[in-house]
Design an enzyme around this catalytic site. Structure first.
Site, PDB file in Angstrom:
ATOM      1  N   SER A 132       0.863  -1.284  -0.126  1.00  0.00           N
ATOM      2  CA  SER A 132       0.010   0.025   0.151  1.00  0.00           C
ATOM      3  C   SER A 132       0.729   1.331   0.035  1.00  0.00           C
ATOM      4  CB  SER A 132      -0.981  -0.080   1.260  1.00  0.00           C
ATOM      5  OG  SER A 132      -1.637   1.180   1.193  1.00  0.00           O
ATOM      6  N   LYS A 187      -4.563  -6.702   2.946  1.00  0.00           N
ATOM      7  CA  LYS A 187      -4.653  -5.236   2.240  1.00  0.00           C
ATOM      8  C   LYS A 187      -5.876  -5.144   1.526  1.00  0.00           C
ATOM      9  CE  LYS A 187      -2.964  -2.363  -0.438  1.00  0.00           C
ATOM     10  NZ  LYS A 187      -3.731  -2.141  -1.709  1.00  0.00           N
ATOM     11  N   HIS A 190      -7.545  -3.311   4.385  1.00  0.00           N
ATOM     12  CA  HIS A 190      -7.060  -1.974   4.271  1.00  0.00           C
ATOM     13  C   HIS A 190      -7.810  -0.914   3.315  1.00  0.00           C
ATOM     14  CE1 HIS A 190      -4.508   1.075   2.414  1.00  0.00           C
ATOM     15  NE2 HIS A 190      -3.824   1.133   3.360  1.00  0.00           N
ATOM     16  N   ASN A 191      -7.922  -1.247   2.046  1.00  0.00           N
ATOM     17  CA  ASN A 191      -8.644  -0.761   1.053  1.00  0.00           C
ATOM     18  C   ASN A 191     -10.005  -0.499   1.409  1.00  0.00           C
ATOM     19  OD1 ASN A 191      -6.035  -1.078  -0.085  1.00  0.00           O
ATOM     20  ND2 ASN A 191      -6.872  -1.536  -2.218  1.00  0.00           N
ATOM     21  N   GLU A 194     -10.227   2.088   3.791  1.00  0.00           N
ATOM     22  CA  GLU A 194      -9.779   3.470   3.123  1.00  0.00           C
ATOM     23  C   GLU A 194     -11.164   3.942   2.420  1.00  0.00           C
ATOM     24  OE1 GLU A 194      -6.453   2.849   0.520  1.00  0.00           O
ATOM     25  OE2 GLU A 194      -7.743   3.405  -1.085  1.00  0.00           O
TER      26      GLU A 194
HETATM   27  P1  NAP Z   1      -0.086  -0.749 -14.312  1.00  0.00           P
HETATM   28  O1  NAP Z   1       0.256   0.658 -14.267  1.00  0.00           O
HETATM   29  O2  NAP Z   1      -1.405  -0.783 -15.051  1.00  0.00           O
HETATM   30  O3  NAP Z   1       0.688  -1.620 -14.838  1.00  0.00           O
HETATM   31  C1  NAP Z   1       0.419  -3.155 -15.048  1.00  0.00           C
HETATM   32  C2  NAP Z   1       1.543  -3.878 -15.433  1.00  0.00           C
HETATM   33  O4  NAP Z   1       1.255  -5.341 -15.830  1.00  0.00           O
HETATM   34  C3  NAP Z   1       2.165  -3.305 -16.725  1.00  0.00           C
HETATM   35  O5  NAP Z   1       3.543  -3.372 -16.611  1.00  0.00           O
HETATM   36  C4  NAP Z   1       1.608  -4.347 -17.855  1.00  0.00           C
HETATM   37  O6  NAP Z   1       2.531  -4.544 -18.898  1.00  0.00           O
HETATM   38  C5  NAP Z   1       1.759  -5.628 -16.976  1.00  0.00           C
HETATM   39  N1  NAP Z   1       0.826  -6.540 -17.388  1.00  0.00           N
HETATM   40  C6  NAP Z   1      -0.530  -6.580 -17.504  1.00  0.00           C
HETATM   41  N2  NAP Z   1      -0.917  -7.392 -18.271  1.00  0.00           N
HETATM   42  C7  NAP Z   1      -0.020  -8.390 -18.260  1.00  0.00           C
HETATM   43  C8  NAP Z   1       0.093  -9.872 -19.172  1.00  0.00           C
HETATM   44  N3  NAP Z   1      -0.967 -10.486 -19.329  1.00  0.00           N
HETATM   45  N4  NAP Z   1       1.327 -10.116 -19.012  1.00  0.00           N
HETATM   46  C9  NAP Z   1       2.248  -9.311 -18.868  1.00  0.00           C
HETATM   47  N5  NAP Z   1       2.380  -8.215 -18.161  1.00  0.00           N
HETATM   48  C10 NAP Z   1       1.182  -7.731 -17.971  1.00  0.00           C
HETATM   49  O7  NAP Z   1      -0.641  -1.225 -12.969  1.00  0.00           O
HETATM   50  P2  NAP Z   1       0.035  -0.615 -11.541  1.00  0.00           P
HETATM   51  O8  NAP Z   1      -0.932   0.490 -10.925  1.00  0.00           O
HETATM   52  O9  NAP Z   1       1.345  -0.766 -11.568  1.00  0.00           O
HETATM   53  O10 NAP Z   1      -0.617  -2.068 -10.506  1.00  0.00           O
HETATM   54  C11 NAP Z   1      -0.105  -3.095 -10.474  1.00  0.00           C
HETATM   55  C12 NAP Z   1      -0.919  -3.962  -9.434  1.00  0.00           C
HETATM   56  O11 NAP Z   1      -0.445  -3.290  -8.161  1.00  0.00           O
HETATM   57  C13 NAP Z   1      -2.248  -4.115  -9.421  1.00  0.00           C
HETATM   58  O12 NAP Z   1      -2.473  -5.313  -9.068  1.00  0.00           O
HETATM   59  C14 NAP Z   1      -2.923  -3.157  -8.752  1.00  0.00           C
HETATM   60  O13 NAP Z   1      -3.980  -3.206  -8.378  1.00  0.00           O
HETATM   61  C15 NAP Z   1      -1.698  -3.168  -7.609  1.00  0.00           C
HETATM   62  N6  NAP Z   1      -1.593  -1.941  -6.810  1.00  0.00           N
HETATM   63  C16 NAP Z   1      -1.571  -0.354  -7.436  1.00  0.00           C
HETATM   64  C17 NAP Z   1      -1.662   0.519  -6.686  1.00  0.00           C
HETATM   65  C18 NAP Z   1      -1.581   1.947  -7.352  1.00  0.00           C
HETATM   66  O14 NAP Z   1      -1.886   2.836  -6.537  1.00  0.00           O
HETATM   67  N7  NAP Z   1      -1.376   2.093  -8.607  1.00  0.00           N
HETATM   68  C19 NAP Z   1      -1.296   0.586  -5.502  1.00  0.00           C
HETATM   69  C20 NAP Z   1      -1.319  -0.681  -4.638  1.00  0.00           C
HETATM   70  C21 NAP Z   1      -1.464  -1.795  -5.458  1.00  0.00           C
HETATM   71  P3  NAP Z   1       1.991  -3.692 -20.129  1.00  0.00           P
HETATM   72  O15 NAP Z   1       2.582  -2.386 -19.888  1.00  0.00           O
HETATM   73  O16 NAP Z   1       3.017  -4.307 -21.322  1.00  0.00           O
HETATM   74  O17 NAP Z   1       0.632  -3.776 -20.522  1.00  0.00           O
END
Ligand code: NAP
Length: 463
Positions: A132, A187, A190-191, A194
């Site tokens: 988080s 987690k 937590h959300n 939130e």
């Molecule tokens: P993001 O910016 O959309 O990035 C997603 C990543 O996953 C990209 O690198 C994407 O690659 C890759 N991906 C998606 N589908 C794929 C596949 N089939 N094979 C291989 N790679 C794939 O998402 P993010 O915000 O970093 O979030 C990632 C995770 O962390 C999620 O589960 C999200 O819920 C969690 N999270 C996010 C936050 C936040 O504030 N953003 C906070 C806590 C947790 P491409 O670019 O090639 O599509």
């Protein structure tokens, strides 16, 4: 050789990679290659940041895996669901026995449990890890909630603890939560907490707005609460209220349709499954759903008269109502974790969870710091002497604000749910005897009699 790998150069993967590299770890970076769409993503990212000078970047999964020392430690930061399974399918073809995969995304805890078992059968370890703090937290120090196999965790502990936020005593905001998918469950809750905290602030904003206060005046009022009720979410709300784009407030230009990415929905489903009456999280989720029906709301607003005699609530009354509701929200969230932990024999330490939520995460607050000690003594926030006094002292304001909002037809689902839950939980005799009679009447579901200490089932021929 590299010592830890990150798959997925999205928002979170990039920040975690920079965090790891800036602490001196030799990091391998990987993002998938899609011809003409996703090319050299990891390499381009590496070249953009000085701290990644020693990192190795790949868009070939085999080369990425072979660059890592064994047992390999690989963090997945890809979208929850099918993407995690797709990456795992390819990855397990290339890994060796004993390698460890850490899923740092927001995966469903049930999926995490299944993946732990599946990878174990194949000779690998899988650790489900809640992370988080958003983009900035991941970069500067997130709150980290790992679970799964404790021995495997001990091999990745130093990496996770090093990149985690630090609490007031300098300890990492990273603690092994328990077995199975408990880290992702915690987690998810937590959300959920939130969601309700954000909704409560939204309700305070709408109440003050209905009294004619400007954004600046609301910001000043909320800023005044920071001394006693300081939290990250309250702080950012003050910033948001003050932010201007030219002469206009940015907030006034944002369409009032709240989106969600699914963890509130999962939390609500798990509340229903667990049997724990954590009512504020569903209230916050459904408030977002109502917001989404903008056109229907506009039509209903035109069709129905809005009766408002003018709200007249003092800032202090509202502050106390907000404080009351926050205590109930945290009580519900931690009670839910305790219940599901018992149901799964996870042995989650509530005080330890509060501690790793004191920094690096979205619900960090002064109250959370107090909960570290409080939850060590009492697992029920409601029955803790100190908060019992605060609840008793702030309840009249919560009641008064609720009544004023009902009279003026303001939408305050979380505040009302806090008050309603409180009424229910402190009512020794509820109307559930009638529900039992009705169930027995139409379905012969039987009931327990108060005058029969054996608790055996009774049935009545009602007509
Ligand atoms: P993001 O910016 O959309 O990035 C997603 C990543 O996953 C990209 O690198 C994407 O690659 C890759 N991906 C998606 N589908 C794929 C596949 N089939 N094979 C291989 N790679 C794939 O998402 P993010 O915000 O970093 O979030 C990632 C995770 O962390 C999620 O589960 C999200 O819920 C969690 N999270 C996010 C936050 C936040 O504030 N953003 C906070 C806590 C947790 P491409 O670019 O090639 O599509």
């Amino acid at each position: 050789m590299t010592e830890i790998g990150v798959i997925g150069m999205g928002v979170m993967g990039k920040s975690l990679s920079r965090n790891l590299a800036s602490r001196g770890f030799r990091v391998a970076l990987y993002n998938r290659h899609v011809d003409g769409i996703e090319e050299n993503v990891a390499k381009d990212f590496k070249s953009a940041f000085i701290e990644l000078a020693e990192a190795e970047a790949f868009d070939d999964l085999k080369a990425f895996v072979h660059s890592l020392e064994q047992p390999r430690k690989i963090i997945l930061m890809v979208n929850a669901g099918a993407a995690v399974d797709a990456v795992l399918g390819d990855l397990t073809e290339l890994m060796s026995e004993g390698d460890i995969v850490i899923d740092g995304g927001n995966s469903h805890f049930g999926d995490t449990s299944k993946r732990i078992d599946l990878l174990k059968e194949q000779g690998f370890h899988f650790i489900g890890t809640g992370v988080s703090g958003g983009e900035e937290g991941a970069l500067k120090g997130p709150s980290i909630m790992p679970s799964g196999n404790k021995v495997a965790y001990s091999k990745v502990q130093k990496y996770l603890e090093t990149i985690a936020a630090k609490d007031a005593n300098g300890e990492p905001c990273c603690a092994f939560v328990g077995e199975g998918g408990s880290g992702h469950f915690v987690k998810m809750i937590h959300n959920g907490i939130e969601y309700a905290e954000m909704q409560l602030l939204g309700e305070c904003y709408s109440i003050l707005k209905s009294q004619g206060l400007s954004n600046e005046e609301i910001a000043n009022a909320l800023e005044g609460w920071m001394k006693d009720l300081g939290s990250y979410l309250l702080g950012i709300t003050v910033d948001i209220l003050r932010k201007k784009d030219g002469e206009e407030y940015v907030l006034d230009q944002i369409l009032d349709k709240a989106a969600n990415k699914g963890t509130g929905k999962w939390a609500t489903a798990s509340i229903a499954d667990s049997g724990e009456p954590a009512t504020m999280i569903p209230a916050a989720l459904f408030a977002r759903y109502i917001s989404f029906f903008k056109e229907k709301r506009e039509a209903a607003a035109a069709a129905y008269h809005h009766n408002s005699q003018g709200v007249n609530i003092s800032i202090n009354e509202l502050k106390e109502a907000y404080q009351f509701s926050r205590i109930i929200n945290h009580h519900q969230g931690f009670s839910l974790i305790a219940r599901v932990s018992d149901q799964n024999d996870w042995k989650v330490d509530l005080s330890a969870i509060a501690r790793i939520w004191t920094a690096g995460c979205i619900i960090k607050s002064d109250f959370m710091k107090e909960l570290v000690e409080g939850l060590r003594r009492d697992s029920s926030i409601l029955m803790n002497k100190k908060w019992q006094e605060i609840i008793t002292a702030t309840y009249p304001s919560a009641q008064a604000v609720s009544i004023a909002c009902l009279r003026n037809e303001l939408h305050i689902p979380c505040l009302l749910e806090a008050v309603n839950f409180f009424h229910g939980i402190k009512t020794a005799s509820l109307s559930a005897n009638l529900i039992q009679a009705q169930r027995d009447y139409f379905g012969a579901h039987t009931y327990v009699r108060k005058d029969d200490p054996s608790s055996k089932s009774h049935h009545t021929i009602w007509v």
